[in-house]
Enzyme design. Sequence first.
Site, mmCIF file in Angstrom:
data_model
loop_
_atom_site.group_PDB
_atom_site.id
_atom_site.type_symbol
_atom_site.label_atom_id
_atom_site.label_comp_id
_atom_site.label_asym_id
_atom_site.label_seq_id
_atom_site.Cartn_x
_atom_site.Cartn_y
_atom_site.Cartn_z
ATOM 1 C CE LYS A 256 13.529 32.787 -33.148
ATOM 2 N NZ LYS A 256 13.937 33.731 -34.139
ATOM 3 N NE ARG B 151 18.312 37.191 -38.465
ATOM 4 C CZ ARG B 151 17.378 36.293 -38.125
ATOM 5 N NH1 ARG B 151 16.099 36.611 -38.198
ATOM 6 N NH2 ARG B 151 17.713 35.077 -37.717
ATOM 7 N NE ARG C 123 19.489 27.783 -35.837
ATOM 8 C CZ ARG C 123 20.229 27.785 -36.949
ATOM 9 N NH1 ARG C 123 21.340 27.082 -37.026
ATOM 10 N NH2 ARG C 123 19.867 28.513 -37.995
ATOM 11 C CE1 TYR D 215 -12.658 55.021 -29.496
ATOM 12 C CE2 TYR D 215 -11.713 52.829 -29.763
ATOM 13 C CZ TYR D 215 -12.063 53.897 -28.950
ATOM 14 O OH TYR D 215 -11.818 53.850 -27.614
ATOM 15 C CG MET E 54 -6.014 48.926 -25.659
ATOM 16 S SD MET E 54 -5.561 50.227 -24.512
ATOM 17 C CE MET E 54 -4.556 51.265 -25.547
ATOM 18 C CG ASP E 55 -9.013 47.366 -23.479
ATOM 19 O OD1 ASP E 55 -7.864 46.996 -23.238
ATOM 20 O OD2 ASP E 55 -9.383 48.569 -23.438
HETATM 21 C C1 PLP Z 1 18.659 31.638 -35.993
HETATM 22 C C2 PLP Z 1 17.365 30.896 -35.991
HETATM 23 N N1 PLP Z 1 17.390 29.567 -35.953
HETATM 24 C C3 PLP Z 1 16.253 28.828 -35.949
HETATM 25 C C4 PLP Z 1 15.016 29.444 -35.995
HETATM 26 C C5 PLP Z 1 13.760 28.593 -36.027
HETATM 27 O O1 PLP Z 1 13.144 28.738 -37.276
HETATM 28 P P1 PLP Z 1 11.725 28.052 -37.582
HETATM 29 O O2 PLP Z 1 10.763 28.641 -36.616
HETATM 30 O O3 PLP Z 1 11.444 28.433 -38.989
HETATM 31 O O4 PLP Z 1 11.934 26.591 -37.394
HETATM 32 C C6 PLP Z 1 14.952 30.833 -36.051
HETATM 33 C C7 PLP Z 1 13.650 31.502 -36.132
HETATM 34 O O5 PLP Z 1 13.418 32.436 -36.808
HETATM 35 C C8 PLP Z 1 16.159 31.584 -36.039
HETATM 36 O O6 PLP Z 1 16.144 32.921 -36.093
#
Ligand code: PLP
Length: 402
Positions: free
Chosen positions: A41, A138, A223, A269, A316-317
């Site tokens: 992601k 969440r 995950r 700045y 910014m850059d």
């Molecule tokens: C639902 C979910 N699963 C897995 C992960 C992966 O977590 P990590 O990067 O701590 O391994 C995340 C990341 O935030 C997540 O939101």
Amino acid sequence: MDTSMLHRDAWVEIQLDRIENNIKQIREYLPPSVKFMAAVKADAYGHGDLQVARIALKAGADALAVSILSEALYLRKNGIKAPILVLTPILPSDVNIAIEYDLSVTVFQLSWLKEMRLYKVGKKPLKIHLKMDTGLGRIGISKKEELEAMLPILNKEDIVVEGMYTHFATANREDSTYFNKQLKAFLDDIQWIKSKGLDISIFHCANSAATLKYKDSLLDMVRIGVAMFGIYPSEEIRRTAPVKLQTALSVHSKLLHVKKIKKGSFVGYDTAYQANSDEWIATVPIGYADGWFRCFQGFHVLVDGQKMPIIGKICMDQFMIRLPKKYPTGTPVVLIGKDGDNEITLEDLAKHINSVPQEIPSMITYRVPKVYYYNHEIVEVLTERSWSPSQYPLSKVNVNIK
Ligand SMILES: Cc1ncc(COP(=O)(O)O)c(C=O)c1O
């Protein structure tokens, strides 16, 4: 680095072989029956979602996780065929897109299920993973009654409940009390749903921290996000982890302008910096619109293997640094990574801004070219990225890894 093909002197380097090794080590540590879902992601935490997805699958990942629908579609449109779970609920009206592109989606609301069925066309079932909120607070089902109310719809033919999962709030903390409470709640949920006769094949809860610390949380699948990129979820886990991870990302630039200023001169700045004496000052061409934030003010970069303080406010850059002597323009600058005996890590920067290491690469923007290495050879260069997934990448040189 010859930056002529990058069109600017600021770039990210990503060592794909390190990501591959990190994944392979975790894979080897996992029992063979446990699946590996690579969390790609947010553009794989800024490392490039397509590139990381490809190397993750090559290294033995079984599935991918993204956050939003467009991330999943981008992977599918670029030939990724592995199972993809979308972690943040999609809009009910997008159900047919999810089915067309063979995506699994996260569900935790009865109202979502009912609304989705108003839009769904065709006989092909929608693949879902139920999300339980066992304490992160969440998203997710937090009461058995909510799950019970969903059962009649979950048993319908137009839905396949592939998985059920939860996410931990404190797996990276030394104190295990809250983690154990969450894990127990999830194991109870699993028993309960099994007792209702729902046939679910993948129960999953472990992120990187839980995977590296708590063997009893591995279940059917893990995950993994941060660990793939060589980021340890905590210092404790760095010391005790069953794997040796290597960071995959570094950030580079070159001195754009070097000048001597007089004692009392101002820089940047709001005249935020005033020279204490006659000083050598250099400008580095990367700024907050690239993800090099104002809150990095007061930190340092590496030039010639030495720490050079960032002075004044980050623009910014561009931003300015103080040098102990004159260096020629074009001298390499390391913003994240190693230079000589010194290193700036994501953890160092995270400490400076009171955040987590993964926030930093996640915020690097499309303006910064990405140079991919595999065993020290450049294998791909992304020089520009549009926000629109259908146009991304606009321009790239692609050499496939053999
Ligand atoms: C639902 C979910 N699963 C897995 C992960 C992966 O977590 P990590 O990067 O701590 O391994 C995340 C990341 O935030 C997540 O939101």
